[in-house]
Structure formats: C-alpha cells, structure tokens
Design a protein around this motif. Structure first.
Motif, mmCIF file in Angstrom:
data_model
loop_
_atom_site.group_PDB
_atom_site.id
_atom_site.type_symbol
_atom_site.label_atom_id
_atom_site.label_comp_id
_atom_site.label_asym_id
_atom_site.label_seq_id
_atom_site.Cartn_x
_atom_site.Cartn_y
_atom_site.Cartn_z
ATOM 1 N N ALA A 44 0.760 -1.280 -0.002
ATOM 2 C CA ALA A 44 -0.048 -0.049 0.089
ATOM 3 C C ALA A 44 0.804 1.326 -0.032
ATOM 4 O O ALA A 44 0.797 2.280 -0.682
ATOM 5 C CB ALA A 44 -0.980 0.152 1.526
ATOM 6 N N SER A 45 1.939 1.194 0.687
ATOM 7 C CA SER A 45 2.551 2.216 0.687
ATOM 8 C C SER A 45 3.425 2.633 -0.476
ATOM 9 O O SER A 45 3.587 3.776 -0.926
ATOM 10 C CB SER A 45 4.066 2.283 1.942
ATOM 11 N N GLU A 46 3.872 1.638 -1.228
ATOM 12 C CA GLU A 46 4.304 1.775 -2.555
ATOM 13 C C GLU A 46 3.479 2.266 -3.270
ATOM 14 O O GLU A 46 3.841 3.402 -4.041
ATOM 15 C CB GLU A 46 4.753 0.294 -3.107
ATOM 16 N N THR A 47 2.213 2.184 -3.451
ATOM 17 C CA THR A 47 1.113 2.589 -4.297
ATOM 18 C C THR A 47 1.051 4.001 -4.059
ATOM 19 O O THR A 47 0.971 4.989 -4.745
ATOM 20 C CB THR A 47 -0.107 1.949 -3.963
ATOM 21 N N TYR A 48 1.059 4.518 -2.619
ATOM 22 C CA TYR A 48 0.596 5.944 -2.220
ATOM 23 C C TYR A 48 1.840 6.548 -2.512
ATOM 24 O O TYR A 48 1.723 7.804 -3.068
ATOM 25 C CB TYR A 48 0.460 5.893 -0.566
ATOM 26 N N SER A 51 1.865 7.385 -6.173
ATOM 27 C CA SER A 51 0.977 8.484 -6.510
ATOM 28 C C SER A 51 1.402 9.848 -6.008
ATOM 29 O O SER A 51 1.154 10.894 -6.962
ATOM 30 C CB SER A 51 -0.422 8.238 -5.763
ATOM 31 N N LYS A 52 2.041 10.069 -5.092
ATOM 32 C CA LYS A 52 2.470 11.246 -4.767
ATOM 33 C C LYS A 52 3.452 11.899 -5.828
ATOM 34 O O LYS A 52 3.648 12.920 -6.236
ATOM 35 C CB LYS A 52 3.189 11.245 -3.336
ATOM 36 N N ILE A 53 4.384 11.017 -6.152
ATOM 37 C CA ILE A 53 5.476 11.017 -7.130
ATOM 38 C C ILE A 53 5.012 11.668 -8.426
ATOM 39 O O ILE A 53 5.458 12.706 -9.237
ATOM 40 C CB ILE A 53 6.552 10.040 -7.254
ATOM 41 N N ARG A 54 3.810 10.833 -9.021
ATOM 42 C CA ARG A 54 3.167 11.114 -10.113
ATOM 43 C C ARG A 54 2.685 12.428 -10.139
ATOM 44 O O ARG A 54 2.900 13.185 -11.068
ATOM 45 C CB ARG A 54 2.302 10.075 -10.254
ATOM 46 N N GLN A 96 6.932 7.967 4.848
ATOM 47 C CA GLN A 96 5.638 7.303 4.411
ATOM 48 C C GLN A 96 5.394 6.397 5.604
ATOM 49 O O GLN A 96 6.317 5.503 5.950
ATOM 50 C CB GLN A 96 5.783 6.405 3.157
ATOM 51 N N LEU A 97 4.338 6.175 6.044
ATOM 52 C CA LEU A 97 3.935 5.414 7.369
ATOM 53 C C LEU A 97 2.882 4.367 6.428
ATOM 54 O O LEU A 97 2.306 4.396 5.562
ATOM 55 C CB LEU A 97 3.213 6.068 8.299
ATOM 56 N N PRO A 98 2.976 3.000 7.252
ATOM 57 C CA PRO A 98 3.564 2.515 8.488
ATOM 58 C C PRO A 98 5.231 2.513 8.398
ATOM 59 O O PRO A 98 5.869 2.115 7.027
ATOM 60 C CB PRO A 98 2.888 1.384 8.819
ATOM 61 N N VAL A 271 -11.595 10.661 -0.651
ATOM 62 C CA VAL A 271 -10.999 11.456 0.368
ATOM 63 C C VAL A 271 -9.488 11.038 0.107
ATOM 64 O O VAL A 271 -8.498 11.972 0.166
ATOM 65 C CB VAL A 271 -11.162 11.066 1.986
ATOM 66 N N GLY A 272 -9.186 10.103 -0.285
ATOM 67 C CA GLY A 272 -7.572 9.424 -0.670
ATOM 68 C C GLY A 272 -7.037 10.243 -1.813
ATOM 69 O O GLY A 272 -5.895 10.761 -1.397
#
Length: 293
Positions: A44-48, A51-54, A96-98, A271-272
C-alpha cells in the motif's frame, strides 16, 4: 443523495497548483521540491508514494524518492531526515507510514524540521493548528475540508461526529471542525473504540467523519437521514474476483448507507485522492515560505 467526487476536486486542485507553479517559474521563482522516504516493502505504501511522485510530475514539482529496505535502522532513517532538513533545495518531505516495527514513529516524526513537515504530523504543527496559528494542516483533514468547501456544505451549528482519534486524522479533524471559520463552527463529538453506545452518538451526526480503519464498520443503522458522511477509511480486503486479488474498502458500508445521506464520499475516489492534492498544496506553501516566514 450527492456523491462527493474526490477525483474531480483533486484534479481541479492539481490544475490550480500547476498554474501557480508555471507563474512562479515564469517569474524566476523556486520550483517546489518534495522528497519522500520509503522504508520497507509495504504494498500500500508503494502505491501511495508512487501516486505522490506522479502528482509532482503532473503539477511541475521536483521530486526525490529515497528507498531503504526493511532492515534499515532507526539511526539510518534519522540520518536521512537530518540531511533533508539541511538541504536548502528540499522544501518539504514525508516519511511514508507505516514504518517497520523496530523504528519509533514518534521519534522519526519529531526529527523532521517543522518548516518542512508538509504532512503536518509534527507536534509543533499540530499545536499551532490547535491554536489557530499558521501551520501545515495534516494532509487528509485538509483534503476533507477542501471537499466540504467545494461542495458548499453548511457546517456552522452542525453536530460533527468524528469516529477515530488518531493523531493523523481523527484528532486534527475534530479540532478543525470546531474552529471559528469555514468549514468549521461545528459542535464536535470525538468517539473511538472505547466509547460506550457509539451508534447512539453517530446517529446524532449532521456530519459524520469515519476514520477508524475498520472496513465497513459504519452501517445504515448508525447514520441519520440526511447526514453528510465523509469516509476516510481505506483498507485492502482480499477479493479473489479481482485481478489484483484485493478490493479497497472504506469504513462505511457504502451501498447500505448512501441512500440515507445528503452527501457521501466513495472509496476509492473520495478522500484518498484529496490527501495527495493537499500534500502538494502544503509543499507549494513551503516553497513560498508562507507558513514559516
């Protein structure tokens, strides 16, 4: 019933930010630079983070991703944070958490320079927010406020119930919704796992913010007719019918609750996406030195 379209609003925010960056660049200003530290191999962290870098690329920010494996020590993470704190080209950064269990999350967050804490997790930023002083507002609550604002949802005098008391979402959300501003001026109840008769309180909510991380916890019998329901939850649930092998579920049982609502956010698509847009907004503020002069 109106479905609050986080995809649409986040795209609007990103476009506005892109235009601001282009103006800034044309005037010889600094291009905002966001860095992210990713430790371990949490899917999940990889995905988040991706998305932020993109999003940085879409808006015109510079970005730096620092990856470390799960064996990385707490001391090594703190060293990276110190380097980013001292790097004048980095306007803001996130961890990035966790994090892996052997790393103390509070120690890591407190090591971040508050002026670069664009996630809004540092105690100084939370404290400044609570006092109504300029601060980086935690990205998810910030995103929720923006959705409320852009849909012109009335908040003054309403009863807002926040389910979940995390320092990242629930606590700041409860503070923000009672402030003397818009969105705000609510009477706020903060409920959690130890609250007795929880459903009796949620049924009083004009605005219900679900942020406890339990898939489909909020059911129709916990929501009153005409309520505004904001679902902050996002959990991967095993689903063999999906190609990915999982489905994303919110804290609200959407199909059951939605018919009772005046407004509701879906998961995914709510919200995400706004969380990422809010993070980008905070980074622009940091590049402009608009919070900490």
């Amino acid at each position: 019933m109106t479905i609050i379209d986080g995809k649409l609003i986040s795209a609007q925010v990103k476009q506005e930010l892109k235009e601001e960056v282009e103006k800034q660049k044309a005037n010889g200003g600094k291009i905002p630079h966001l860095a992210a530290i990713l430790v371990g191999d949490n899917g999940a962290s990889e995905t988040y983070v991706a998305s932020k870098i993109r999003s940085c690329e879409e808006i015109g920010f510079k970005s730096t991703l620092i990856r470390r494996d799960s064996s990385t020590t707490e001391e090594e993470v703190l060293e990276i944070i110190q380097q980013l704190n001292e790097d004048d080209d980095i306007d803001g950064f996130i961890v990035q958490l966790p994090l892996p269990a052997h790393i103390n999350v509070d120690k890591v967050i407190e090591a971040i320079e508050p002026r670069k804490d664009v996630d809004g997790f540092h105690p100084i930023n939370i404290g400044r927010m609570a006092k109504g002083l300029p601060a980086y507002i935690s990205a998810t609550p910030f995103g929720v406020l923006e959705l409320i604002k852009r849909y012109n949802i009335e908040t003054a005098g309403k009863h807002c119930v926040v389910v979940g008391r995390s320092q990242i979402v629930g606590l700041p959300m409860s503070i923000l919704m009672q402030r003397n501003t818009y969105p705000g001026n609510c009477t706020v109840s903060l409920v959690h796992s130890r609250t007795q008769n929880l459903s009796e309180i949620t049924k009083q909510a004009d605005i219900l913010v679900a942020a406890l991380g339990k898939p489909e916890f909020i059911t129709a019998d916990m929501v009153k007719e005409g309520a505004v329901v904001i679902d902050v939850g996002l959990t991967r649930v095993v689903d063999t019918t999906k190609k990915s092998g999982f489905a994303l579920k919110g804290d609200v049982k959407f199909d059951e609750v939605a018919p009772k609502c005046s407004y509701i956010t879906p998961v995914p698509g709510g919200v995400g996406l706004m969380t990422v847009a809010a993070l980008m907004y905070n980074t622009l503020l940091s590049a402009r030195r608009e919070i900490y002069k």
